[in-house]
Design a protein around this motif. Sequence first.
Motif, PDB file in Angstrom:
ATOM      1  N   ILE A 149     -34.326  43.889  46.954  1.00  0.00           N
ATOM      2  CA  ILE A 149     -33.619  43.017  46.557  1.00  0.00           C
ATOM      3  C   ILE A 149     -34.600  43.763  44.127  1.00  0.00           C
ATOM      4  O   ILE A 149     -32.965  43.765  43.705  1.00  0.00           O
ATOM      5  CB  ILE A 149     -34.903  41.758  46.205  1.00  0.00           C
ATOM      6  N   SER A 150     -35.340  44.621  43.924  1.00  0.00           N
ATOM      7  CA  SER A 150     -35.226  45.877  43.303  1.00  0.00           C
ATOM      8  C   SER A 150     -34.084  46.318  43.025  1.00  0.00           C
ATOM      9  O   SER A 150     -33.570  46.670  42.222  1.00  0.00           O
ATOM     10  CB  SER A 150     -36.384  45.689  43.479  1.00  0.00           C
ATOM     11  N   LEU A 181     -30.792  44.405  43.103  1.00  0.00           N
ATOM     12  CA  LEU A 181     -30.510  44.245  41.266  1.00  0.00           C
ATOM     13  C   LEU A 181     -30.543  44.887  40.227  1.00  0.00           C
ATOM     14  O   LEU A 181     -30.057  45.180  39.199  1.00  0.00           O
ATOM     15  CB  LEU A 181     -31.457  43.014  41.090  1.00  0.00           C
ATOM     16  N   LEU A 208     -26.294  44.419  41.967  1.00  0.00           N
ATOM     17  CA  LEU A 208     -25.571  43.465  42.115  1.00  0.00           C
ATOM     18  C   LEU A 208     -26.040  42.213  42.626  1.00  0.00           C
ATOM     19  O   LEU A 208     -27.702  42.253  41.868  1.00  0.00           O
ATOM     20  CB  LEU A 208     -25.432  43.456  43.894  1.00  0.00           C
ATOM     21  N   THR A 209     -26.208  41.008  42.770  1.00  0.00           N
ATOM     22  CA  THR A 209     -26.637  39.808  42.800  1.00  0.00           C
ATOM     23  C   THR A 209     -26.479  38.636  44.320  1.00  0.00           C
ATOM     24  O   THR A 209     -25.576  39.314  44.599  1.00  0.00           O
ATOM     25  CB  THR A 209     -27.008  38.756  42.024  1.00  0.00           C
ATOM     26  N   PRO A 265     -26.506  34.849  44.960  1.00  0.00           N
ATOM     27  CA  PRO A 265     -26.870  33.377  44.418  1.00  0.00           C
ATOM     28  C   PRO A 265     -26.450  32.963  46.039  1.00  0.00           C
ATOM     29  O   PRO A 265     -25.467  33.471  46.479  1.00  0.00           O
ATOM     30  CB  PRO A 265     -25.752  33.502  43.270  1.00  0.00           C
ATOM     31  N   PHE A 266     -26.889  31.549  45.862  1.00  0.00           N
ATOM     32  CA  PHE A 266     -26.482  30.421  46.459  1.00  0.00           C
ATOM     33  C   PHE A 266     -25.433  30.184  45.883  1.00  0.00           C
ATOM     34  O   PHE A 266     -24.997  29.147  45.030  1.00  0.00           O
ATOM     35  CB  PHE A 266     -28.015  29.883  47.421  1.00  0.00           C
ATOM     36  N   VAL A 267     -24.501  29.754  47.267  1.00  0.00           N
ATOM     37  CA  VAL A 267     -23.125  28.897  46.938  1.00  0.00           C
ATOM     38  C   VAL A 267     -22.656  26.786  47.437  1.00  0.00           C
ATOM     39  O   VAL A 267     -22.552  26.418  46.639  1.00  0.00           O
ATOM     40  CB  VAL A 267     -21.744  29.151  47.520  1.00  0.00           C
ATOM     41  N   ASN A 268     -24.085  27.243  48.868  1.00  0.00           N
ATOM     42  CA  ASN A 268     -24.291  26.351  48.958  1.00  0.00           C
ATOM     43  C   ASN A 268     -25.533  25.863  50.340  1.00  0.00           C
ATOM     44  O   ASN A 268     -25.669  27.262  50.595  1.00  0.00           O
ATOM     45  CB  ASN A 268     -23.337  25.459  49.367  1.00  0.00           C
ATOM     46  N   ALA A 292     -23.568  41.717  39.311  1.00  0.00           N
ATOM     47  CA  ALA A 292     -24.439  41.146  38.897  1.00  0.00           C
ATOM     48  C   ALA A 292     -24.051  40.727  37.204  1.00  0.00           C
ATOM     49  O   ALA A 292     -24.148  39.733  36.757  1.00  0.00           O
ATOM     50  CB  ALA A 292     -26.278  41.790  38.230  1.00  0.00           C
ATOM     51  N   ILE A 293     -23.378  41.649  36.441  1.00  0.00           N
ATOM     52  CA  ILE A 293     -22.540  41.461  35.326  1.00  0.00           C
ATOM     53  C   ILE A 293     -21.477  40.579  35.199  1.00  0.00           C
ATOM     54  O   ILE A 293     -21.081  38.986  34.595  1.00  0.00           O
ATOM     55  CB  ILE A 293     -22.339  42.083  34.970  1.00  0.00           C
ATOM     56  N   LEU A 352     -20.105  39.205  37.938  1.00  0.00           N
ATOM     57  CA  LEU A 352     -20.036  38.158  38.723  1.00  0.00           C
ATOM     58  C   LEU A 352     -18.864  37.645  39.813  1.00  0.00           C
ATOM     59  O   LEU A 352     -18.446  36.735  40.726  1.00  0.00           O
ATOM     60  CB  LEU A 352     -20.400  36.262  38.627  1.00  0.00           C
TER      61      LEU A 352
END
Lengths: 148, 148, 148, 148
Positions: free
Chosen positions: D46-47, D50, D55-56, D58-61, D115-116, D118
Amino acid sequence: MPAYQYVHDVMLRDCEPSGIVFLPRYFDMVHTVIENWLDEALDWPISQILGSDGLTMPFVNINAEFPAPSRLGDRLTWRLSVRELRRSSLWIELSATTGAERRVTITGTLVLSEAIALRTRRWPDPIAERIKEYLVAAEAKSGKQVAE
Amino acid sequence: MPAYQYVHDVMLRDCEPSGIVFLPRYFDMVHTVIENWLDEALDWPISQILGSDGLTMPFVNINAEFPAPSRLGDRLTWRLSVRELRRSSLWIELSATTGAERRVTITGTLVLSEAIALRTRRWPDPIAERIKEYLVAAEAKSGKQVAE
Amino acid sequence: MPAYQYVHDVMLRDCEPSGIVFLPRYFDMVHTVIENWLDEALDWPISQILGSDGLTMPFVNINAEFPAPSRLGDRLTWRLSVRELRRSSLWIELSATTGAERRVTITGTLVLSEAIALRTRRWPDPIAERIKEYLVAAEAKSGKQVAE
Amino acid sequence: MPAYQYVHDVMLRDCEPSGIVFLPRYFDMVHTVIENWLDEALDWPISQILGSDGLTMPFVNINAEFPAPSRLGDRLTWRLSVRELRRSSLWIELSATTGAERRVTITGTLVLSEAIALRTRRWPDPIAERIKEYLVAAEAKSGKQVAE
């Protein structure tokens, strides 16, 4: 050297948007180290302390220095030693390093208490014996309080 | 008295199975107090500090005393004052009380730094002016470091 | 509209290094909203539920959608309504918006249980009466499960 | 069976005063499992995601069932599998068991984003190849959505 060691890689949950570890998360790590030490080194898991033993072990003071920040992915090597074993309290020191760099130095006092009344309690003898294996030598803690 | 106040009722997320506040959660509260002070008292929200200003403000040391535990539902009144305003750092003190009972006393040093390079930075002048309104009187901080 | 409202500004503790809210922190906010609703709207503080009442109220399921991320400093307006009041459980819905933008939609089931045995328990009658004030109209919950 | 496994012993920080795991802490564990899977199974820490990759993810559901509560000291065995690999998202399932008892079942969708801005991003090919090793067989996910 009588230190208990625990390795933690800095994760997303530890960091804030600057990319560095968020102060309260260091104290989560501190507790993780202590609970693993209780379980692995003292054979006294926190679930037993709070459960069948009806005890708890809060901090009454804590002093911490953070000479350099830590970042996502950093591998922190935590070390825990005991500075002094008292009747119902414990003065411990913890440090976290990444390679040769010191990131955290902490000393603090844990007090053994009854979970309900919060009256202090003596360490059980077999536990006190095991704690003594983590005592730092007297000379190591002379000088300033948070000296390594 | 130049203290910023913030009231927090102890919630489920703050407590561990003994029913008392879990040490790291006190430091979450400390950060909540600081971020609200930055926003409400200094008009300098943390989203601006980390965002357009490209700065961050980590702790480099912290000393805390917990004379009595706090429990679910306790109303904690936090107070924040400034012990010393330095070129790029801030020595602050915070306390939490429930009624007349002291639960937490904390002093610590925050350092203003560039978010990327983590080099220290001078306080912006208008911010320094506003910080000065929270300075404790010189005599109040003589004696021991964490004296009230 | 029978929704309980709670405003939360996104803080440092809520965000990860991408600058967006870290998923688990949304569920901390959900619990903050629920505990404030219990206290302010139902006059049944969580400290009483877990304390003198000897009860607990865990989630047995939760469904969540995150149509857009939230960032440090965003003001989230949370709304809580009740989709169904059952004998010993509660099907609730929560949403968080920033301005006109939906950030979170959650539905979930809370079960009232004895804290020790975790057997389910009927809602106390006066509490059930107060919960009913937050019931969404029958037609509002037809169609898809997480419809607003 | 293509599941990634991760063992977590329930600690003080995971539990609330009823002695059971506090809902948001399950999602902290979920993230710990995912980050360890990214690192150990996909060799994509993950380091790096990001950091240098910008990149990132996230969960959307997320959908979760908690058929039984977990307590301090419980050893939770987490399993992670992939239900579907899409162009820039991932439908995953996780479960946690203690012995033969199911404690948590979760399915959720992670979206790979810049990441920026999205904006969504395709999975890098070598990562997609490694993800495929964790795909559950087609028949295993027919029927109800959260079937094991």
